[in-house]
Enzyme design. Structure first.
Site, short mmCIF file in Angstrom:
data_model
loop_
_atom_site.label_atom_id
_atom_site.label_comp_id
_atom_site.label_asym_id
_atom_site.label_seq_id
_atom_site.Cartn_x
_atom_site.Cartn_y
_atom_site.Cartn_z
N GLN A 88 8.02 -2.18 0.48
CA GLN A 88 7.34 -3.23 -0.29
C GLN A 88 6.21 -2.61 -1.10
OE1 GLN A 88 6.83 -7.09 2.24
NE2 GLN A 88 6.77 -5.36 3.66
N HIS A 106 9.40 -3.89 -4.66
CA HIS A 106 8.35 -4.60 -5.41
C HIS A 106 7.91 -3.82 -6.65
CE1 HIS A 106 7.04 -7.19 -1.70
NE2 HIS A 106 8.15 -7.63 -2.28
N CYS A 114 8.19 -3.12 -21.28
CA CYS A 114 7.79 -4.00 -22.38
C CYS A 114 8.20 -5.44 -22.07
CB CYS A 114 8.48 -3.53 -23.68
SG CYS A 114 8.18 -4.65 -25.05
N CYS A 138 8.54 -1.70 -30.03
CA CYS A 138 8.51 -3.00 -30.75
C CYS A 138 7.09 -3.54 -30.92
CB CYS A 138 9.38 -4.03 -30.01
SG CYS A 138 8.59 -4.65 -28.51
N GLY A 173 4.23 -1.34 9.41
CA GLY A 173 3.02 -1.59 8.61
C GLY A 173 3.11 -2.78 7.67
N SER A 175 2.78 -7.25 7.55
CA SER A 175 2.35 -8.44 8.30
C SER A 175 3.50 -9.43 8.49
CB SER A 175 1.19 -9.12 7.56
OG SER A 175 1.59 -9.44 6.23
N ASN A 199 3.35 -1.44 14.27
CA ASN A 199 2.32 -2.12 13.49
C ASN A 199 1.00 -2.16 14.24
OD1 ASN A 199 2.48 -3.46 10.81
ND2 ASN A 199 1.49 -5.15 11.92
N1 APR Z 1 -0.66 1.55 10.92
C1 APR Z 1 0.25 0.53 11.13
N2 APR Z 1 0.06 -0.74 10.68
C2 APR Z 1 -1.09 -0.98 10.00
C3 APR Z 1 -2.06 0.02 9.75
C4 APR Z 1 -1.81 1.33 10.24
N3 APR Z 1 -2.68 2.34 10.06
N4 APR Z 1 -3.09 -0.54 9.05
C5 APR Z 1 -2.75 -1.84 8.86
N5 APR Z 1 -1.56 -2.10 9.44
C6 APR Z 1 -0.80 -3.35 9.44
C7 APR Z 1 -1.65 -4.60 9.56
O1 APR Z 1 -1.79 -4.94 10.95
C8 APR Z 1 -0.81 -5.64 8.81
O2 APR Z 1 0.09 -6.32 9.69
O3 APR Z 1 -0.18 -3.44 8.18
C9 APR Z 1 0.01 -4.81 7.82
C10 APR Z 1 -0.41 -5.00 6.38
O4 APR Z 1 -0.10 -6.33 6.03
P1 APR Z 1 -0.35 -6.82 4.52
O5 APR Z 1 -1.73 -6.42 4.11
O6 APR Z 1 0.04 -8.27 4.48
O7 APR Z 1 0.65 -5.95 3.64
P2 APR Z 1 2.20 -6.18 3.46
O8 APR Z 1 2.81 -6.79 4.67
O9 APR Z 1 2.78 -4.91 2.96
O10 APR Z 1 2.25 -7.27 2.26
C11 APR Z 1 3.54 -7.62 1.78
O11 APR Z 1 2.49 -8.93 0.05
O12 APR Z 1 0.78 -9.12 -1.47
C12 APR Z 1 2.12 -8.84 -1.33
O13 APR Z 1 3.46 -7.54 -2.73
C13 APR Z 1 2.45 -7.44 -1.79
O14 APR Z 1 4.02 -5.87 -0.87
C14 APR Z 1 2.96 -6.76 -0.54
C15 APR Z 1 3.43 -7.91 0.31
ZN ZN Z 2 9.13 -3.34 -26.73
#
Ligand code: APR
Ligand code: ZN
Length: 232
Positions: A88, A106, A114, A138, A173, A175, A199
């Protein structure tokens, strides 16, 4: 021989120094999603959106992949076409760690396109001094190659095929709050995969997780990858 499918989120890049989105100090604490990560936000204030992504792009160049990125690359080299990786993340760190079999669902901070003729560019090809970079072909506004809220992620058909065929689906990693990615674990489980989450905190889609390892991915992933490589 088992087929492994991985899904990574912002947490895998946290130890490289890149902010996550929803942790304390996350990006969505001081940026409104609708302002900087939506098509409407770009239409309303393209300069603000470009400022947000230029900052993230330059920051992504100033950090390095961490042991978790390199461990996934090592497994890819070891098991080849039994390995697939969906991310992601848009920071490009899996590719910089040498991963080839990675689907950036993503998009990527390293690319833009463009909004009119859809011509595609690498970020280093364009003039980032301009408040709103312009298409050489363009003359229209370029936009970051990022899948914004309300847009369709890349590679969904290919991802669906991998979810149906994998034996082990490992989520690292993330949420588990943003769909469709948050629903992948349910699909994988439905098709018989063993599901694992690595996670810092319990992800929201925890009910579909068979095995949960709590901790930092930079510490846990290298150990987990070694275990897979020993067991085959
Ligand atoms: N090791 C493992 N997990 C970790 C660490 C780490 N060092 N640090 C943070 N985390 C975990 C947190 O506990 C959390 O559950 O990573 C997760 C990050 O969650 P988000 O910040 O929600 O990121 P993500 O799940 O990638 O978001 C998904 O949302 O905003 C959109 O497009 C964006 O791709 C993104 C999508
Ligand atoms: Zn263009």
């Amino acid at each position: 021989m088992k087929k492994y499918l991985f899904l990574t989120g912002a947490g895998i890049s946290a130890e490289s120094g890149i902010r996550t989105f929803r942790d304390s100090g996350g990006l969505w604490e001081d940026h409104k999603v609708e302002d900087v990560a939506s098509p409407l936000g770009f239409r309303k204030d393209p300069q603000k959106v470009w400022k947000f992504y230029k900052e993230r792009y330059h920051q992504s160049l100033s950090v390095e992949p961490n042991p978790a990125h390199y461990a996934l690359k090592k497994l890819e080299d070891h098991i080849g076409d039994r390995f697939h990786l969906i991310t992601q993340n848009v920071d490009g760190l899996h590719i910089r760690a040498g991963s080839n079999r990675v689907l950036e669902m993503h998009g990527s901070l390293n690319r833009c396109f463009c909004s009119n003729c859809k011509a595609r560019y690498q970020m280093q090809e364009i003039d980032l001094q301009a408040d709103i970079p312009i298409c050489n072909k363009c003359g229209s506004q370029l936009r970051p190659d990022i899948v914004w809220f309300g847009e369709i992620p890349y590679f969904l058909y290919e991802i669906e095929e991998h979810l149906k065929k994998c034996d082990v689906f490992v989520v690292i990693g993330t949420s588990g709050t943003v769909y469709p990615a948050a629903g992948f674990v349910m699909t994988a489980k439905l098709f018989g995969a063993h599901t694992i989450a690595i996670n810092l905190d319990r992800p929201d889609n925890f009910s579909f997780i068979d095995e949960f390892h709590q901790g930092k991915s930079g510490e846990l992933i290298p150990v987990y990858i070694e275990r897979i490589m020993e067991s085959g």
